[in-house]
Design an enzyme around this catalytic site. Structure first.
Site, PDB file in Angstrom:
ATOM      1  N   SER A  70       0.828  -1.207   0.000  1.00  0.00           N
ATOM      2  CA  SER A  70       0.000   0.000   0.000  1.00  0.00           C
ATOM      3  C   SER A  70       0.865   1.261   0.000  1.00  0.00           C
ATOM      4  CB  SER A  70      -0.907   0.011   1.228  1.00  0.00           C
ATOM      5  OG  SER A  70      -1.695  -1.152   1.283  1.00  0.00           O
TER       6      SER A  70
HETATM    7  N1  SAH Z   1      -1.336  -3.623   3.360  1.00  0.00           N
HETATM    8  C1  SAH Z   1      -0.722  -4.566   2.433  1.00  0.00           C
HETATM    9  C2  SAH Z   1      -1.552  -4.518   1.166  1.00  0.00           C
HETATM   10  C3  SAH Z   1      -1.440  -5.697   0.319  1.00  0.00           C
HETATM   11  S1  SAH Z   1      -2.510  -5.632  -1.104  1.00  0.00           S
HETATM   12  C4  SAH Z   1       0.697  -4.102   2.183  1.00  0.00           C
HETATM   13  O1  SAH Z   1       0.974  -2.934   2.429  1.00  0.00           O
HETATM   14  O2  SAH Z   1       1.533  -4.879   1.733  1.00  0.00           O
HETATM   15  C5  SAH Z   1      -3.951  -6.414  -0.469  1.00  0.00           C
HETATM   16  C6  SAH Z   1      -3.805  -7.833  -0.019  1.00  0.00           C
HETATM   17  O3  SAH Z   1      -5.103  -8.332   0.296  1.00  0.00           O
HETATM   18  C7  SAH Z   1      -3.233  -8.781  -1.066  1.00  0.00           C
HETATM   19  O4  SAH Z   1      -2.101  -9.412  -0.545  1.00  0.00           O
HETATM   20  C8  SAH Z   1      -4.376  -9.770  -1.328  1.00  0.00           C
HETATM   21  O5  SAH Z   1      -3.928 -11.088  -1.586  1.00  0.00           O
HETATM   22  C9  SAH Z   1      -5.146  -9.693  -0.025  1.00  0.00           C
HETATM   23  N2  SAH Z   1      -6.550 -10.115  -0.108  1.00  0.00           N
HETATM   24  C10 SAH Z   1      -7.473  -9.806  -1.047  1.00  0.00           C
HETATM   25  N3  SAH Z   1      -8.652 -10.391  -0.767  1.00  0.00           N
HETATM   26  C11 SAH Z   1      -8.464 -11.087   0.386  1.00  0.00           C
HETATM   27  C12 SAH Z   1      -9.300 -11.933   1.177  1.00  0.00           C
HETATM   28  N4  SAH Z   1     -10.564 -12.179   0.857  1.00  0.00           N
HETATM   29  N5  SAH Z   1      -8.769 -12.496   2.287  1.00  0.00           N
HETATM   30  C13 SAH Z   1      -7.476 -12.272   2.641  1.00  0.00           C
HETATM   31  N6  SAH Z   1      -6.643 -11.495   1.934  1.00  0.00           N
HETATM   32  C14 SAH Z   1      -7.120 -10.916   0.813  1.00  0.00           C
END
Ligand code: SAH
Length: 219
Positions: A70
């Site tokens: 993010s």
């Molecule tokens: N805050 C994290 C953002 C990662 S992007 C960072 O800064 O690295 C969002 C993440 O949500 C991804 O890794 C994706 O795989 C996860 N995601 C999406 N839908 C999801 C779900 N239903 N359950 C768990 N994780 C999920």
């Protein structure tokens, strides 16, 4: 490339980080503790070395599997909204991803429970958090649609991916007085703060945002 080398060429130097903090302040981030957390959590350790030189730009960056770490602004904004009422006991994060937001949250909560549906990302995040000696985090490989029932209720829930609608289970796992910070929508997304009251839920629109989609099932 180790941290010394990175520091040596100024990519992750204190000055570079301070510049990011200035940018976040310009964009309206006011909470001093949140700014301090962004200044101290080493974001370059949460992305691939090839991209480390961009770690302190205020932008989302790819972390593989079609996902992104993010943007610092949004991590700061969501954290600020989550902790508005003070420090938290028990926080749930949906979408561990790189583990960066998890590491920031861990500074403001007694315990952070974080769910990720992509195993490979979760494993990397686990190793990073361990090497930074962040121990108040419980990572689980699961579909975040169902939250983490056995650890509920939560006084804060934060989602890092955008569902079309707010999953009912997440609302149910909020404690009274607790708040859910979540982006909602498919093409046009809006960040919401949902507060559980004695009698129901109060929903506030915060601002337009851009997140990866909230998906179902695990991979
Ligand atoms: N805050 C994290 C953002 C990662 S992007 C960072 O800064 O690295 C969002 C993440 O949500 C991804 O890794 C994706 O795989 C996860 N995601 C999406 N839908 C999801 C779900 N239903 N359950 C768990 N994780 C999920």
């Amino acid at each position: 490339m180790n941290e010394f080398h990175l520091n040596g060429i100024g990519m992750t130097s204190q000055r570079t980080r301070d510049r990011l903090i200035g940018r976040l302040q310009d964009q309206g981030i006011r909470n001093f503790e949140v700014l301090d957390a962004i200044r101290s959590v080493p974001r370059h350790l949460f992305i691939d070395e090839a991209l480390a030189h961009r770690a302190y730009e205020d932008t989302a960056l790819p972390i593989g599997h079609n996902q992104t770490i993010s943007q610092p602004y949004i991590v700061a904004r969501m954290t600020e909204l989550l902790i508005e009422g003070g420090r938290l006991k028990n926080v749930l994060e949906i979408g561990t991803g790189s583990g960066y937001q998890t590491a920031v949250l861990a500074r403001f909560a007694q315990q952070v429970c974080s769910v990720e549906r992509i195993k490979a990302l979760q494993e990397k995040a686990r190793a990073r958090l361990k090497s930074l000696k962040i121990n108040n985090v419980l990572l689980r490989y699961a579909d975040g649609n169902t939250g983490m029932k056995d650890k509920a209720p939560f006084d804060g829930i934060l989602a890092a991916a955008a569902p079309a609608q707010i999953p009912q289970e997440l609302l149910e796992q909020l404690a009274v007085g607790g708040r859910l910070i979540i982006p909602v929508g498919e093409h046009k997304q809006v960040l919401y703060r949902v507060t559980r009251t004695e009698t129901g839920f109060q929903q506030d629109k915060i601002e337009e945002v851009k997140f990866v989609p909230f998906r179902s099932g695990v991979r």
